[in-house]
Design an enzyme around this catalytic site. Structure first.
Site, short mmCIF file in Angstrom:
data_model
loop_
_atom_site.label_atom_id
_atom_site.label_comp_id
_atom_site.label_asym_id
_atom_site.label_seq_id
_atom_site.Cartn_x
_atom_site.Cartn_y
_atom_site.Cartn_z
N LYS A 13 0.84 -1.22 0.00
CA LYS A 13 0.00 0.00 0.00
C LYS A 13 0.87 1.26 0.00
O LYS A 13 0.61 2.19 -0.73
CB LYS A 13 -0.92 0.04 1.24
CG LYS A 13 -1.94 -1.05 1.32
CD LYS A 13 -2.92 -0.82 2.48
CE LYS A 13 -2.28 -0.89 3.85
NZ LYS A 13 -1.86 -2.26 4.23
N ARG A 88 -8.97 2.20 9.33
CA ARG A 88 -8.63 0.81 9.63
C ARG A 88 -9.70 0.13 10.46
O ARG A 88 -9.57 -1.05 10.79
CB ARG A 88 -7.33 0.80 10.41
CG ARG A 88 -6.17 0.11 9.71
CD ARG A 88 -5.00 0.20 10.64
NE ARG A 88 -3.87 -0.58 10.27
CZ ARG A 88 -2.80 -0.10 9.64
NH1 ARG A 88 -2.78 1.16 9.23
NH2 ARG A 88 -1.77 -0.87 9.43
N ARG A 127 11.11 -7.39 4.86
CA ARG A 127 11.18 -5.95 5.15
C ARG A 127 11.76 -5.71 6.54
O ARG A 127 12.50 -4.77 6.75
CB ARG A 127 9.77 -5.34 5.04
CG ARG A 127 9.76 -3.82 5.12
CD ARG A 127 8.40 -3.25 4.83
NE ARG A 127 7.43 -3.53 5.86
CZ ARG A 127 6.13 -3.17 5.82
NH1 ARG A 127 5.68 -2.52 4.77
NH2 ARG A 127 5.32 -3.45 6.80
N ARG A 133 11.72 -2.07 10.82
CA ARG A 133 10.48 -1.66 11.49
C ARG A 133 10.21 -2.57 12.67
O ARG A 133 10.29 -3.79 12.55
CB ARG A 133 9.32 -1.74 10.48
CG ARG A 133 8.92 -0.39 9.93
CD ARG A 133 7.79 -0.50 8.96
NE ARG A 133 6.54 -0.93 9.58
CZ ARG A 133 5.35 -0.83 9.00
NH1 ARG A 133 5.27 -0.30 7.80
NH2 ARG A 133 4.27 -1.24 9.60
N ARG A 144 -1.06 -8.56 13.63
CA ARG A 144 -1.56 -7.58 12.65
C ARG A 144 -2.58 -8.22 11.70
O ARG A 144 -3.59 -7.60 11.34
CB ARG A 144 -0.41 -6.94 11.87
CG ARG A 144 0.35 -5.92 12.72
CD ARG A 144 1.76 -5.71 12.23
NE ARG A 144 1.83 -4.93 11.01
CZ ARG A 144 2.91 -4.86 10.23
NH1 ARG A 144 3.98 -5.55 10.54
NH2 ARG A 144 2.90 -4.11 9.16
P1 AMP Z 1 1.17 0.81 8.83
O1 AMP Z 1 2.46 1.52 8.52
O2 AMP Z 1 0.00 1.37 8.10
O3 AMP Z 1 1.28 -0.69 8.67
O4 AMP Z 1 0.87 1.07 10.39
C1 AMP Z 1 1.75 0.60 11.39
C2 AMP Z 1 1.03 0.54 12.73
O5 AMP Z 1 0.59 1.87 13.10
C3 AMP Z 1 -0.24 -0.30 12.77
O6 AMP Z 1 0.02 -1.68 12.97
C4 AMP Z 1 -0.98 0.33 13.95
O7 AMP Z 1 -0.42 -0.08 15.19
C5 AMP Z 1 -0.67 1.82 13.76
N1 AMP Z 1 -1.67 2.46 12.88
C6 AMP Z 1 -1.46 3.02 11.66
N2 AMP Z 1 -2.60 3.52 11.16
C7 AMP Z 1 -3.56 3.26 12.08
C8 AMP Z 1 -4.96 3.49 12.12
N3 AMP Z 1 -5.62 4.09 11.12
N4 AMP Z 1 -5.63 3.08 13.24
C9 AMP Z 1 -5.00 2.47 14.26
N5 AMP Z 1 -3.69 2.21 14.28
C10 AMP Z 1 -2.97 2.60 13.19
#
Ligand code: AMP
Length: 198
Positions: A13, A88, A127, A133, A144
């Site tokens: 994404k 989300r 990754r 990360r 996740r």
């Molecule tokens: P991502 O980079 O989008 O995979 O986000 C990494 C982590 O950030 C996720 O696993 C959540 O812990 C947190 N996170 C990111 N966006 C959201 C969201 N919209 N709602 C809740 N937690 C979020």
């Protein structure tokens, strides 16, 4: 209008949202990136979010809604944004709709990137080795995926029920191949301004 990138963790994404942002000139708004920046800065928000992110769980809805609201109020977001990682949960999707309606905006398209789970785990662990990360571990990935199925997957039905355009995109292949599919789905090949996100 607004484009939303949607799909399980590791589908690409972030990469595809950055590309679509470059093509359309709209800002790429990634809530994950915003949170990671807060963690690096050592802000209060970052301190609250860091352990939640590391465990693979979701940051509370009210906090995320405030984060996205202030980002959407910035001047560069007035003509639309490419959202990645938000909404989300169904409550986040519904709060976003309320926010957009109040300013006469709407979601033009949801781009649902689909990749089989086995391939996702492989990508995420790779990754983890290269990007470092904190949540790209086997344990956090399992959590996740669980959270995705439980809380995030229902967001697609929310949009379908609202009559929002949802485009299913096969996310298996090279980055270029997937970009090509996205542009084909948006039906705007060869143009700079994509209708759905203009
Ligand atoms: P991502 O980079 O989008 O995979 O986000 C990494 C982590 O950030 C996720 O696993 C959540 O812990 C947190 N996170 C990111 N966006 C959201 C969201 N919209 N709602 C809740 N937690 C979020």
């Amino acid at each position: 209008m607004i484009a939303v990138f949607f799909g399980p963790p590791g589908t690409g994404k972030g990469t595809q949202a950055a590309r679509l942002a470059a093509t359309t000139g709209r800002p790429h708004v990634s809530t994950g990136e915003m949170l990671r920046a807060e963690v690096s800065k050592g802000s209060a928000l970052g301190a609250e979010a860091a352990p939640i992110m590391k465990s693979g769980k979701l940051v509370p809805d009210d906090l995320m809604v405030r984060v996205i609201q202030s980002r959407l109020e910035e001047p560069d977001a007035s003509d639309g944004v490419i959202l990645d990682g938000f909404p989300r949960t169904v409550p986040q999707a519904s709060a976003l709709d309320t926010m957009l309606e109040s300013t006469g905006r709407e979601i033009g398209v949801v781009l649902y990137l689909d990749v089989p789970e086995a391939a996702l785990r492989e990508r995420i662990l790779l990754r983890g080795q290269t990007d470092g990360r904190a949540d790209d571990t086997s344990e956090a990935f399992t959590e996740r995926m669980r959270v995705y199925e439980l809380e995030t997957a229902p967001v697609v039905d929310y949009y379908k029920n609202r009559g929002t355009r949802v485009e299913w995109i096969d996310g298996v292949g090279t980055v270029d191949e997937v970009t090509e599919r996205i542009l084909t789905a948006l039906g705007d090949h060869g143009h700079n301004g994509l209708e759905a996100v203009s």
